[in-house]
Structure formats: structure tokens, C-alpha cells
Design an enzyme around this catalytic site. Structure first.
Site, PDB file in Angstrom:
ATOM      1  N   LYS A  44       0.808  -1.194   0.000  1.00  0.00           N
ATOM      2  CA  LYS A  44       0.000   0.000   0.000  1.00  0.00           C
ATOM      3  C   LYS A  44       0.851   1.259   0.000  1.00  0.00           C
ATOM      4  O   LYS A  44       0.408   2.345  -0.360  1.00  0.00           O
ATOM      5  CB  LYS A  44      -0.891   0.030   1.264  1.00  0.00           C
ATOM      6  CG  LYS A  44      -1.839  -1.130   1.395  1.00  0.00           C
ATOM      7  CD  LYS A  44      -2.553  -1.075   2.760  1.00  0.00           C
ATOM      8  CE  LYS A  44      -3.353  -2.314   2.996  1.00  0.00           C
ATOM      9  NZ  LYS A  44      -3.957  -2.331   4.365  1.00  0.00           N
ATOM     10  N   GLU A  55       7.795   2.538  -5.932  1.00  0.00           N
ATOM     11  CA  GLU A  55       7.955   1.987  -4.583  1.00  0.00           C
ATOM     12  C   GLU A  55       8.191   3.116  -3.580  1.00  0.00           C
ATOM     13  O   GLU A  55       8.839   4.117  -3.908  1.00  0.00           O
ATOM     14  CB  GLU A  55       9.133   0.993  -4.595  1.00  0.00           C
ATOM     15  CG  GLU A  55       9.613   0.503  -3.251  1.00  0.00           C
ATOM     16  CD  GLU A  55       8.654  -0.419  -2.534  1.00  0.00           C
ATOM     17  OE1 GLU A  55       7.470  -0.059  -2.427  1.00  0.00           O
ATOM     18  OE2 GLU A  55       9.104  -1.476  -2.055  1.00  0.00           O
ATOM     19  N   ASP A  56       7.691   2.963  -2.385  1.00  0.00           N
ATOM     20  CA  ASP A  56       7.888   3.996  -1.367  1.00  0.00           C
ATOM     21  C   ASP A  56       9.322   4.014  -0.859  1.00  0.00           C
ATOM     22  O   ASP A  56       9.998   5.033  -0.878  1.00  0.00           O
ATOM     23  CB  ASP A  56       6.896   3.817  -0.203  1.00  0.00           C
ATOM     24  CG  ASP A  56       6.885   2.396   0.365  1.00  0.00           C
ATOM     25  OD1 ASP A  56       7.690   1.533  -0.082  1.00  0.00           O
ATOM     26  OD2 ASP A  56       6.067   2.133   1.260  1.00  0.00           O
ATOM     27  N   ASP A 116      14.510  -1.086   1.205  1.00  0.00           N
ATOM     28  CA  ASP A 116      15.153  -1.449   2.467  1.00  0.00           C
ATOM     29  C   ASP A 116      16.169  -2.554   2.171  1.00  0.00           C
ATOM     30  O   ASP A 116      17.282  -2.273   1.734  1.00  0.00           O
ATOM     31  CB  ASP A 116      14.054  -1.879   3.451  1.00  0.00           C
ATOM     32  CG  ASP A 116      14.544  -1.998   4.878  1.00  0.00           C
ATOM     33  OD1 ASP A 116      15.676  -1.594   5.168  1.00  0.00           O
ATOM     34  OD2 ASP A 116      13.787  -2.501   5.723  1.00  0.00           O
ATOM     35  N   LYS A 174      17.137   3.174   2.020  1.00  0.00           N
ATOM     36  CA  LYS A 174      18.052   3.032   3.164  1.00  0.00           C
ATOM     37  C   LYS A 174      19.244   2.231   2.669  1.00  0.00           C
ATOM     38  O   LYS A 174      19.224   1.004   2.676  1.00  0.00           O
ATOM     39  CB  LYS A 174      17.375   2.256   4.299  1.00  0.00           C
ATOM     40  CG  LYS A 174      16.181   2.936   4.925  1.00  0.00           C
ATOM     41  CD  LYS A 174      15.650   2.050   6.059  1.00  0.00           C
ATOM     42  CE  LYS A 174      14.254   2.455   6.449  1.00  0.00           C
ATOM     43  NZ  LYS A 174      13.640   1.493   7.399  1.00  0.00           N
ATOM     44  N   PHE A 224      13.331   3.923  11.218  1.00  0.00           N
ATOM     45  CA  PHE A 224      12.008   3.451  10.812  1.00  0.00           C
ATOM     46  C   PHE A 224      11.107   4.664  10.582  1.00  0.00           C
ATOM     47  O   PHE A 224      10.933   5.486  11.471  1.00  0.00           O
ATOM     48  CB  PHE A 224      11.400   2.523  11.869  1.00  0.00           C
ATOM     49  CG  PHE A 224      10.195   1.800  11.334  1.00  0.00           C
ATOM     50  CD1 PHE A 224      10.355   0.646  10.581  1.00  0.00           C
ATOM     51  CD2 PHE A 224       8.911   2.286  11.554  1.00  0.00           C
ATOM     52  CE1 PHE A 224       9.251  -0.020  10.057  1.00  0.00           C
ATOM     53  CE2 PHE A 224       7.801   1.622  11.026  1.00  0.00           C
ATOM     54  CZ  PHE A 224       7.974   0.468  10.273  1.00  0.00           C
ATOM     55  N   ILE A 225      10.563   4.743   9.384  1.00  0.00           N
ATOM     56  CA  ILE A 225       9.806   5.941   9.033  1.00  0.00           C
ATOM     57  C   ILE A 225       8.320   5.657   8.816  1.00  0.00           C
ATOM     58  O   ILE A 225       7.927   4.516   8.538  1.00  0.00           O
ATOM     59  CB  ILE A 225      10.377   6.632   7.778  1.00  0.00           C
ATOM     60  CG1 ILE A 225      10.399   5.659   6.590  1.00  0.00           C
ATOM     61  CG2 ILE A 225      11.767   7.170   8.041  1.00  0.00           C
ATOM     62  CD1 ILE A 225      10.334   6.366   5.268  1.00  0.00           C
ATOM     63  N   ASP A 265       3.584   3.159   6.562  1.00  0.00           N
ATOM     64  CA  ASP A 265       2.889   2.841   7.817  1.00  0.00           C
ATOM     65  C   ASP A 265       3.771   2.256   8.907  1.00  0.00           C
ATOM     66  O   ASP A 265       4.862   1.750   8.675  1.00  0.00           O
ATOM     67  CB  ASP A 265       1.786   1.816   7.543  1.00  0.00           C
ATOM     68  CG  ASP A 265       2.351   0.399   7.370  1.00  0.00           C
ATOM     69  OD1 ASP A 265       3.239   0.233   6.505  1.00  0.00           O
ATOM     70  OD2 ASP A 265       1.947  -0.504   8.108  1.00  0.00           O
ATOM     71  N   ARG A 294      -0.381   6.403   7.702  1.00  0.00           N
ATOM     72  CA  ARG A 294      -0.215   6.558   6.252  1.00  0.00           C
ATOM     73  C   ARG A 294      -0.704   7.918   5.762  1.00  0.00           C
ATOM     74  O   ARG A 294      -0.264   8.406   4.738  1.00  0.00           O
ATOM     75  CB  ARG A 294      -0.990   5.461   5.499  1.00  0.00           C
ATOM     76  CG  ARG A 294      -0.446   4.056   5.695  1.00  0.00           C
ATOM     77  CD  ARG A 294      -1.074   3.136   4.649  1.00  0.00           C
ATOM     78  NE  ARG A 294      -0.928   1.726   4.978  1.00  0.00           N
ATOM     79  CZ  ARG A 294       0.124   0.972   4.627  1.00  0.00           C
ATOM     80  NH1 ARG A 294       1.128   1.517   3.964  1.00  0.00           N
ATOM     81  NH2 ARG A 294       0.171  -0.299   4.942  1.00  0.00           N
TER      82      ARG A 294
HETATM   83  P1  IMP Z   1      12.536  -4.601   1.421  1.00  0.00           P
HETATM   84  O1  IMP Z   1      11.946  -5.744   0.690  1.00  0.00           O
HETATM   85  O2  IMP Z   1      13.301  -5.018   2.634  1.00  0.00           O
HETATM   86  O3  IMP Z   1      13.335  -3.681   0.525  1.00  0.00           O
HETATM   87  O4  IMP Z   1      11.331  -3.802   2.045  1.00  0.00           O
HETATM   88  C1  IMP Z   1      10.678  -2.773   1.385  1.00  0.00           C
HETATM   89  C2  IMP Z   1       9.331  -2.557   2.016  1.00  0.00           C
HETATM   90  O5  IMP Z   1       9.417  -2.569   3.439  1.00  0.00           O
HETATM   91  C3  IMP Z   1       8.790  -1.201   1.656  1.00  0.00           C
HETATM   92  O6  IMP Z   1       7.964  -1.324   0.527  1.00  0.00           O
HETATM   93  C4  IMP Z   1       8.006  -0.800   2.871  1.00  0.00           C
HETATM   94  O7  IMP Z   1       6.682  -1.249   2.743  1.00  0.00           O
HETATM   95  C5  IMP Z   1       8.648  -1.548   3.995  1.00  0.00           C
HETATM   96  N1  IMP Z   1       9.520  -0.653   4.768  1.00  0.00           N
HETATM   97  C6  IMP Z   1      10.851  -0.542   4.685  1.00  0.00           C
HETATM   98  N2  IMP Z   1      11.331   0.370   5.525  1.00  0.00           N
HETATM   99  C7  IMP Z   1      10.259   0.879   6.161  1.00  0.00           C
HETATM  100  C8  IMP Z   1      10.096   1.893   7.177  1.00  0.00           C
HETATM  101  O8  IMP Z   1      11.060   2.530   7.658  1.00  0.00           O
HETATM  102  N3  IMP Z   1       8.829   2.145   7.569  1.00  0.00           N
HETATM  103  C9  IMP Z   1       7.763   1.484   7.070  1.00  0.00           C
HETATM  104  N4  IMP Z   1       7.858   0.533   6.124  1.00  0.00           N
HETATM  105  C10 IMP Z   1       9.101   0.235   5.676  1.00  0.00           C
HETATM  106 MG    MG Z   2       5.913  -0.979   0.528  1.00  0.00          MG
END
Ligand code: IMP
Ligand code: MG
Length: 184
Positions: free
Chosen positions: A44, A100-101, A104, A132, A153-154, A160, A166
């Protein structure tokens, strides 16, 4: 994540977000001039970013959505991503841009990019609002990146914590009040 009453600390103002988004949209409009782009937004968290971004695009676009789950519990990625809502738009031979938001570990984007590639789009690129860098576990790069942030953590601007926050128009990092800095 164990957290008492979370405290929100402003990290990125609405004004800064607006200029980041406008900048990204300008670059995308230039790069895809004369083409039609299919934007695939990851739900989302990406919905607000997508909504703002497309208002600044000067090329024809279609939008679609996927819903992916990577966090079984807590805030550390398991590395296992599953798709819970797929796109409905045919992308074969099309130019696709993933929205993508925040990147990570990178597992989410790696999974989605590989999965969409199976449908043989003409091109597939990634646009992420935030990243990040320190947390990356797999090699996947955003072709369009808004801003690199610290390992915090944001929440806010679509992003969210336990489905909350959100709606906030700015981006905050979360710290548990009276405790050490929360690590995303
Ligand atoms: P990844 O697969 O580890 O790269 O995770 C990416 C997803 O984790 C993003 O699409 C977010 O939904 C979630 N995410 C990563 N960091 C944060 C954060 O700091 N706050 C909230 N959601 C996060
Ligand atoms: Mg996401």
C-alpha cells in the site's frame, strides 16, 4: 517491534517531498518522451507517491497496482516475498516503471522486477521515493531515486507502522519515547 508510545520526529517536510517528486517526474517525462509508460505501484505504501508523481508527468501513462508482503512479523525482511494482488494490465512489449515507497533490504523490488520480467516488457525500471542504503541485502538499484535516508524506521506519506500513520503529509522517523532509537 516492541514499542511503547511511539514518538514521531519529522524527517522530510511536505515541501521537500513535493520538490523531490516534481524532480523525479521531470526526469521521467524527459526520459520517456514519446512513449507511453505503465506505472506499477506497490501497495500500500506507494499510493500517495504515485498519486503525486503522475500529476506532474507530461507523458501518457497507465497505472496498475500490486500488493506484496515481505514482512511476516516485525520490521526485518524475511527475504521471502509473496504477491497477494497481481497487476491486471498486459505489459508485454510495454515500458514499465515500478513505483515503490522505500527500498530497504531490496528483496521486494528484486522479486517484483524478476516477476514482471517474465511477461516480457520492453523495458522495466524502478522509481523509489526513498532508500536506506545501509540496509541493502540484494543488488537492486532504483533507476530513479528521490532521497537516501539513514537507517531509521519511518512513517507518513503513505508509509505505515502497523497500518497507521499513512495519512500524514510529511515523513517522520519513529522513536519509542524514553527508549533508544528504534531500528527499522
Ligand atoms: P525490502 O523488501 O526489505 O526492501 O522492504 C521494502 C518494504 O518494506 C517497503 O515497501 C516498505 O513497505 C517496507 N519498509 C521498509 N522500511 C520501512 C520503514 O522505515 N517504515 C515502514 N515501512 C518500511
Ligand atoms: Mg511498501
Amino acid at each position: 517491534m516492541t514499542m511503547g508510545k511511539p514518538r514521531l520526529n519529522r524527517l522530510i517536510t511536505a515541501g521537500e517531498i513535493a520538490s523531490i517528486v516534481k524532480n523525479l517526474a521531470d526526469r521521467i517525462s524527459r526520459d520517456y518522451d514519446g512513449k507511453e509508460l505503465i506505472l506499477v505501484c506497490i501497495l500500500k505504501g506507494g499510493f500517495m507517491f504515485l498519486a503525486d508523481l503522475i500529476r506532474h508527468l507530461r507523458i501518457p501513462v497507465k497505472i496498475d497496482f500490486v500488493r506484496l508482503a515481505s514482512y511476516g512479523s516485525g520490521t526485518k525482511s524475511s527475504g521471502q516475498v509473496e504477491i497477494t494482488k497481481d497487476i491486471e494490465t498486459p505489459i508485454e512489449g510495454r515500458d514499465v516503471l515500478i513505483i515503490e515507497d522505500i527500498v530497504d533490504s531490496g528483496y521486494t523490488l528484486q522479486f517484483l522486477k524478476e516477476r514482471l520480467a517474465l511477461s516480457n516488457p520492453r523495458s522495466i525500471k524502478i522509481c523509489a521515493l526513498l532508500e536506506k542504503k545501509a540496509r541493502r541485502e540484494v543488488r537492486v538499484e532504483a533507476d530513479y531515486l528521490g532521497k537516501v535516508i539513514e537507517d531509521v524506521f519511518i512513517v507518513g506519506y503513505g508509509i505505515d507502522f502497523n497500518e497507521g500513520y499513512r495519512n500524514l503529509p510529511e515523513i517522520y522517523y519513529v522513536t519509542p519515547s524514553g527508549q533508544e532509537k528504534e531500528k527499522g
